[in-house]
Design a protein around this motif. Structure first.
Motif: not given
Length: 131
Positions: A87-113
């Motif tokens: 359940w930690y890997l649920s779609p509801h937790c995905v937006p938290l990755a937007l604030f993780d410094k280890r996640v690449a900017d391209d990945t963050k843009r894809a998440i926002v899209g």
């Protein structure tokens, strides 16, 4: 964490001649310790950071899958246990990755899209990691 510390203590005592520990028990203790030192200590100490949780858990799952090359039996038990915590890997937790410094900017843009799209939950098949 208490079990890990206790298990490491048992292994350290086995290095001395004060306590006699059967080889079968010592082998299991070593396997347990090796798995936890290699895979679990970093996620344990970063578990208090909710923003890094999804990526940390995903990385842990990958490390456990890779651990099969060292000890297939222990990796299978760990993957079976991990199924109870997906359940930690649920779609509801995905937006938290937007604030993780280890996640690449391209990945963050894809998440926002993808945020406006309907999310379809697909269960993760842990056994695909087995040969």
């Amino acid at each position: 964490m208490g079990r890990i510390i206790y298990s490491l203590t048992i292994q350290m005592f086995a290095l001395t001649d004060e306590y006699q520990i059967p080889d079968t028990v010592l082998t299991k203790v070593r396997d347990f310790n090796l798995f936890h030192v290699v895979n679990y200590l970093e996620p344990w100490y970063t578990a208090t950071e909710p923003l890094t949780g999804p990526l940390t858990d995903l990385n842990l799952l990958k490390k456990i899958a890779e651990y099969q090359s060292l000890n297939r039996k222990v990796a299978k038990v760990a993957l079976d246990s991990f199924k109870n915590h997906l359940w930690y890997l649920s779609p509801h937790c995905v937006p938290l990755a937007l604030f993780d410094k280890r996640v690449a900017d391209d990945t963050k843009r894809a998440i926002v899209g993808k945020l406006g799209h309907k999310v379809v939950c697909v269960p993760i098949d842990l056994y695909r990691y087995y040969d």
